[in-house]
Structures are given as structure tokens and as C-alpha cells.
Enzyme design. Structure first.
Site, PDB file in Angstrom:
ATOM      1  N   LYS A 107       0.814  -1.217   0.000  1.00 39.87           N
ATOM      2  CA  LYS A 107       0.000   0.000   0.000  1.00 39.87           C
ATOM      3  C   LYS A 107       0.851   1.273   0.000  1.00 39.87           C
ATOM      4  O   LYS A 107       0.321   2.361  -0.199  1.00 39.87           O
ATOM      5  CB  LYS A 107      -0.969  -0.004   1.182  1.00 39.87           C
ATOM      6  CG  LYS A 107      -2.073  -1.037   1.016  1.00 39.87           C
ATOM      7  CD  LYS A 107      -3.123  -0.943   2.095  1.00 39.87           C
ATOM      8  CE  LYS A 107      -4.247  -1.932   1.882  1.00 39.87           C
ATOM      9  NZ  LYS A 107      -3.869  -3.327   2.268  1.00 39.87           N
TER      10      LYS A 107
HETATM   11  C1  LIG Z   1      -4.649  -4.402   1.884  1.00 37.78           C
HETATM   12  C2  LIG Z   1      -3.903  -5.686   1.840  1.00 37.78           C
HETATM   13  C3  LIG Z   1      -4.307  -6.757   0.987  1.00 37.78           C
HETATM   14  C4  LIG Z   1      -5.574  -6.707   0.159  1.00 37.78           C
HETATM   15  O1  LIG Z   1      -5.533  -5.789  -0.912  1.00 37.78           O
HETATM   16  P1  LIG Z   1      -6.892  -5.345  -1.603  1.00 37.78           P
HETATM   17  O2  LIG Z   1      -6.494  -4.368  -2.649  1.00 37.78           O
HETATM   18  O3  LIG Z   1      -7.738  -4.720  -0.514  1.00 37.78           O
HETATM   19  O4  LIG Z   1      -7.541  -6.557  -2.172  1.00 37.78           O
HETATM   20  C5  LIG Z   1      -3.497  -7.879   0.931  1.00 37.78           C
HETATM   21  N1  LIG Z   1      -2.387  -8.000   1.694  1.00 37.78           N
HETATM   22  C6  LIG Z   1      -1.995  -7.019   2.533  1.00 37.78           C
HETATM   23  C7  LIG Z   1      -0.760  -7.219   3.349  1.00 37.78           C
HETATM   24  C8  LIG Z   1      -2.721  -5.820   2.635  1.00 37.78           C
HETATM   25  O5  LIG Z   1      -2.323  -4.859   3.478  1.00 37.78           O
END
Ligand SMILES: *Cc1c(COP(=O)(O)O)cnc(C)c1O
Length: 432
Positions: A107
Site C-alpha cells: 500500500k
Molecule cells: C490491503 C492488503 C491486501 C488486500 O488488498 P486489496 O487491494 O484490498 O484486495 C493484501 N495483503 C496485505 C498485506 C494488505 O495490506
């Protein structure tokens, strides 16, 4: 480029407006009105571009005229200034490591891009933006860090005391003067409820320009395509397109991957890897989208019962169910299999998966059993050190601390302790 709302009742918006508002006023999600076709992919030069150059080519059509090219160039360079290596794990499965950013989470990319866009669009404004976030540990850190040091923006982050891992807590509390961490004596749900209520509080709205930095924001969603473009620079040009396996919760990341393919990137089939929250695996198997409530799992960043970005996937597939099934498979993986996979992959291949990528790896194995000639890329969405208890319990060994986080232990850590009530929060907000 303009954006329409998937609910169809809001006026078209520019990228700048869509980025500033997050959700469309009719409650829908913004979606690009026309999709670019990246014709430069048909020549070979793009394989030699820097990540920043590639990012600029991918993002420019989406950002359009809302920002000078030079500004976008600077934002792109800032967004992808760490490596995204493709690492072989086992025959047929490679890991795309997305944890080399500042908070060791994928993210980081979306958060860095969005924060710098908002700062640019808000430039010259008298009032600064106050981003409010509640976090269970993983997600909020990327947002807080993405905005750290960004001018004209401050971040207030609420996290549940004692419920985040040591590295996560340091990431939340060492960000610098424009990021304020509130250590709440309660649960993540309490934190989230307080943030929700704040957005409906007229008294706070009067004093602050509040923003949610929500994960459905186009400025967070669209740059996630970059992982796939950068990964394909590392993929042999004459090899068959890879199967792309994405650990999925809100389905923003996998939707970005599907968008990348739609606009010309040669990717193969997509596999959504879910934990026990199996809304989409159930939907693909049955055709019905059932109401569910989230259950807690070991891969807690994916504990989502109603994946908000799925509506964007339906839009991308033009609501054609047959095409959707042709592009996308989905599997639900249990906690027991998640732990077993972490242990087995570590034992057999010496590769340490985090619980989210372990869900991905297990889903990749299920898919490859039926398609043995394929090769899969599994996205490693967070570093295992962010989930040390789960990973250590599976392997029987403590998770080694990566060099990139050791400096955190030397930084001054600051958090304000508060009772987890709205009144305590409101009072703090009004008195500061
Ligand atoms: C947010 C997150 C996900 C999921 O991603 P999405 O785009 O919400 O499907 C998977 N793994 C981790 C470590 C995350 O922080």
C-alpha cells in the site's frame, strides 16, 4: 480524462476532483470514462525504462490535464523509488515482492502517489488537509507514512493499544511532526467507529478540512497497476504471459492488475486468493453475491466481507459473466492451510511468506494443479516481520528483523494515549 460513478447518478469528475473526494456523491466508485491503449507496449524500449519513466507513461493518461507533466513526473519518481523484485520460490511460482517500501507494505505505492497528488491540488489553499485514519496495523502505516513530511497535509491515526505488532507500532509513531498517532485503549472497531463519526461531526468540519484517504480513491487505486508493469519488465519477452495471483480483500489491487491487462499489458489469467472471507469465490462459483459479515483470520488485512472494488471489476468486464470467468478465478484458503503453507514453503524452499502471500501461494498451487503448464506470479503484499507471531508459530523460528526497519528502533516514538470514546477524541481534536 473524466471519471464516471459506477452508480451512474453523479456528474463526471476530473482526476483532481475524484482524488479530492474519494467516493462519488451518489455513493458509487469513480471509473475512467475511456481506457487508454498503451501502444508503446508494442515496441521493446519500455523494458529498459526506469520505474519512474514507466510510471509516468502508465499514469499520464489517467491524470490528464489536471497537473503539469513535470509535476506528475516528480510524483511518479517519488512513488516508485524502491525495488519491486520478482523472486523464484519454487518451480512454476515466483514472488513479486512488494514489501521494499518504507512501511514494508504494497500500500506504500498508492499512499505515496495519493498524498503527493492531494498536496499538489491543495497548494496555495489557506487551509491544510487533515487525513483521519483508523488502522488495525498494516494499512494505516502506509497512509501515515505516505503523508509524512508532505506539505499542507497532516495525518491523525488511531490504532488499538496492544493489538499491533512492534514494527507496526514503530511505523505509526515515528513518522514526524505532521503525523499524530493516537493510541486508543480499545479495539480496531472502536477506532473505526470514532473516525466514521468524526466525518459526520459539524463542529469538526468547521475547524478541519477532513479527508479519509480511503482505499477506493482513484489516486490510490490506479497507481497499483505499476507493480504489474514493473514485474513484466523482468519477465522474459518470449515467455507465455504469467498467471497473476493476488491476495485479495477489497479487490483494489487485483482490479488494477486487470485494468493493466485491459490497456495492453500481456498478463495471463487472474487468481483472487481470499481467506475465509469468501464472498467472491462463492460468487464466481454460484453467480449470487450473498450478504456476509467479515470473520477474523490470520491474514487480517484481507478480512473484508463486501469487497468494495469488485464493482469496478464488473465494470471492466462490462458485466459479462462469461468474460469474467474467463479472466478470473478465486479460491478461499483456510487459516490451517495458511499456516501449513508458511511452514512448508519455508522448509522446502527456504522462502519466508507472510500470511497474506501464503494465502496467495496456496491458491496458486490449487490453480496450477489444473493448469500445470502455466507459471504463476504471487504477490507478496507485506513483509513477514509485520505479522511475527503468525509466521513464527508456523516455522518455529523468530522472524529476523530486516535491515530496513532496524533504524526505527533508534527513532523517537510518540503517541498520545486516549480512552476509546468519541468524546475523548473530540475533546483532543478541539483542544490541540
Ligand atoms: C490491503 C492488503 C491486501 C488486500 O488488498 P486489496 O487491494 O484490498 O484486495 C493484501 N495483503 C496485505 C498485506 C494488505 O495490506
Amino acid at each position: 480524462m473524466h471519471y464516471f460513478s459506477t452508480n451512474g447518478l453523479a456528474p463526471l469528475a476530473s482526476f483532481a476532483t475524484a482524488a479530492a473526494t474519494g467516493q462519488a456523491p451518489d455513493g458509487g466508485l469513480y471509473f475512467p470514462e475511456s481506457l487508454p491503449q498503451h501502444t508503446w507496449l508494442q515496441r521493446s524500449e519500455w523494458r529498459g525504462w526506469t520505474a519512474a519513466e514507466l510510471a509516468l507513461h502508465v499514469m499520464q493518461p489517467y491524470v490528464g490535464q489536471s497537473m503539469p507533466l513535470q509535476q506528475l513526473q516528480a510524483i511518479c519518481a517519488d512513488t516508485v523509488n524502491f525495488p519491486f523484485p520478482l523472486v523464484p520460490i519454487s518451480p512454476g511460482i515466483q514472488s513479486l515482492e512488494l514489501f521494499h517500501g518504507p512501511t514494508l507494505a504494497f500500500k506504500d505505492v498508492g499512499a505515496r502517489f495519493m498524498s503527493r497528488c492531494l498536496a499538489w491540488y491543495n497548494r496555495g489553499s489557506q487551509q491544510r488537509i487533515t487525513v483521519l485514519v483508523a488502522t488495525s496495523g498494516d494499512t494505516g502505516g502506509a497512509v501515515a507514512h505516505g503523508f509524512s513530511g508532505v506539505e499542507g497535509v497532516e495525518v491523525i491515526i488511531l490504532y488499538p493499544e496492544g493489538k499491533v505488532s512492534p514494527v507496526q507500532e514503530l511505523q505509526l509513531t515515528t513518522c514526524g511532526p505532521n503525523v499524530h498517532a493516537l493510541r486508543m485503549a480499545g479495539s480496531f472497531d472502536d477506532c473505526q467507529a470514532i473516525v466514521k463519526q468524526a466525518f459526520t461531526d459539524a463542529q469538526l468540519q468547521q475547524r478541519y478540512q477532513l479527508s479519509s484517504a480511503n482505499s477506493i480513491n482513484v489516486a490510490r487505486w490506479l497507481p497499483q497497476q505499476l507493480y504489474y508493469f514493473i514485474a513484466m519488465q523482468q519477465w522474459p519477452p518470449d515467455a507465455a504471459p504469467p498467471v497473476v495471483v493476488v491476495p485479495s480483500g477489497n479487490f483494489g489491487n487485483i482490479c488494477a492488475a486487470m485494468l493493466a491487462r485491459r490497456t495492453g499489458l500481456p498478463l495471463g489469467h487472474f487468481v483472487a486468493a481470499c481467506n475465509a472471507n469468501d464472498t467472491i469465490p462463492h460468487y464466481l462459483a454460484s453467480g449470487t453475491l450473498r450478504e456476509q459479515t467479515a470473520v477474523a483470520t490470520l491474514s487480517n488485512a484481507m478480512d473484508v466481507a463486501r469487497p468494495s472494488n469488485f464493482v469496478r471489476i464488473l465494470q471492466l468486464m462490462q458485466h459479462q459473466h462469461a468474460q469474467l470467468l474467463d479472466w478470473l478465478s478465486a479460491y478461499s484458503i483456510s487459516d490451517a492451510t495458511t499456516s501449513e503453507t508458511i511452514a512448508r514453503v519455508y522448509r522446502q524452499h527456504g522462502y519466508l511468506l507472510d500470511p497474506h502471500a501464503a494465502v496467495g501461494y496456496a491458491a496458486a498451487e490449487l490453480y496450477l494443479q489444473k493448469h500445470p503448464a502455466d507459471t504463476a506470479i504471487v504477490l507478496e503484499t507485506a513483509h513477514p516481520v509485520k505479522f511475527p507471531e503468525v509466521v513464527a508459530a508456523a516455522t518455529g523460528q523468530p522472524v529476523p528483523l530486516p535491515a530496513s526497519v532496524q533504524h526505527l528502533f533508534a527513532l523517537p516514538s510518540q503517541a498520545t494515549p486516549l480512552p476509546a470514546t468519541y468524546d475523548a477524541f473530540l475533546q483532543w481534536m478541539l483542544e490541540r
